[in-house]
Design a protein around this motif. Structure first.
Motif, PDB file in Angstrom:
ATOM      1  N   ARG A   1       0.820  -1.249  -0.179  1.00  0.00           N
ATOM      2  CA  ARG A   1      -0.034   0.026  -0.092  1.00  0.00           C
ATOM      3  C   ARG A   1       0.790   1.194   0.131  1.00  0.00           C
ATOM      4  O   ARG A   1       0.560   2.362  -0.524  1.00  0.00           O
ATOM      5  N   ARG A   2       2.117   1.411   0.634  1.00  0.00           N
ATOM      6  CA  ARG A   2       2.817   2.443   0.875  1.00  0.00           C
ATOM      7  C   ARG A   2       4.204   2.173   0.494  1.00  0.00           C
ATOM      8  O   ARG A   2       5.095   2.814   1.263  1.00  0.00           O
TER       9      ARG A   2
ATOM     10  N   HIS B   1      -0.941   7.235  -7.925  1.00  0.00           N
ATOM     11  CA  HIS B   1      -2.043   6.358  -6.941  1.00  0.00           C
ATOM     12  C   HIS B   1      -2.025   6.625  -5.301  1.00  0.00           C
ATOM     13  O   HIS B   1      -3.110   6.605  -5.000  1.00  0.00           O
ATOM     14  N   TRP B   2      -0.780   7.203  -5.069  1.00  0.00           N
ATOM     15  CA  TRP B   2      -0.811   7.560  -3.493  1.00  0.00           C
ATOM     16  C   TRP B   2      -1.538   9.178  -3.307  1.00  0.00           C
ATOM     17  O   TRP B   2      -1.564   9.653  -2.292  1.00  0.00           O
TER      18      TRP B   2
ATOM     19  N   GLN C   1       3.088   5.635  -9.367  1.00  0.00           N
ATOM     20  CA  GLN C   1       2.804   5.332  -8.137  1.00  0.00           C
ATOM     21  C   GLN C   1       2.438   6.422  -7.344  1.00  0.00           C
ATOM     22  O   GLN C   1       1.532   6.492  -6.351  1.00  0.00           O
TER      23      GLN C   1
END
Length: 182
Positions: free
Chosen positions: A6-7, A33-34, A30
């Protein structure tokens, strides 16, 4: 190979010029996405400089790992290679048109913090930089006005017969306002 949670995202690659653009796109995707869009340009530039240094200087090979991690409001981008020599920032004044020797100075300028450390698990090093992570602002929510118009009941049709030999006609009958249909 790309792995991510997730992170946390890890990409293993050969630091070749043809791969650097791919890694920039992976890092950018990425961060989108975050929801860290404001950091994309600085993170992509920083990872490009670190990968270029691996390509130019790392020995014995160009294999490396790019790791990006979001933790406690801080984005950290690391490039890990097998060369144990720690990088040195050029301290001499560079010529105006010189194109080499500016990578770490650029990473230092675009990040809040940066550094290099030896790998505890074997030969090599990790060069990293970090950025304060603030999520992208959502578009402002605007109230939506909904206009409503009371719906009027349709008129009811009633057949009236005046004469058995005449044609029957339907005439609308209006309901009084507020009256309930019977």
């Amino acid at each position: 190979m790309i792995t991510h949670s997730r992170r946390h995202c890890v990409v293993e690659l050969q630091a070749l010029p043809s791969r650097i653009g791919q890694i920039r796109r992976i890092v950018s995707a990425q961060l989108r996405h975050w929801e860290l869009d404001p950091l994309i340009d600085r993170a992509a530039l920083g990872v490009t400089e670190l990968l270029s240094n691996v390509h130019r200087h790392a020995q014995p090979d160009k294999t490396c790992i790019v790791e990006i991690e979001l933790r406690l409001g801080r984005l950290t981008v690391s490039v890990i290679d097998s060369d144990p020599r720690l990088p040195v920032v050029q301290t001499t004044r560079a010529e105006a048109l010189e194109t080499c020797g500016r990578g770490l100075a650029l990473v230092e300028a675009l990040s809040e913090a940066w550094g290099a450390r030896e790998r505890p698990d074997g030969p090599g090093k990790a060069v990293w930089f970090s950025l304060t992570a603030a999520p992208a602002r959502a578009a402002p929510v605007r109230p939506v006005t909904i206009r409503t118009t009371p719906v009027r009941e349709p008129a009811r049709a009633v057949l009236l017969a005046v004469d058995p030999g005449a044609v029957a006609t339907a005439l609308p009958v209006a309901s009084p306002v507020g009256a309930r249909p019977g």
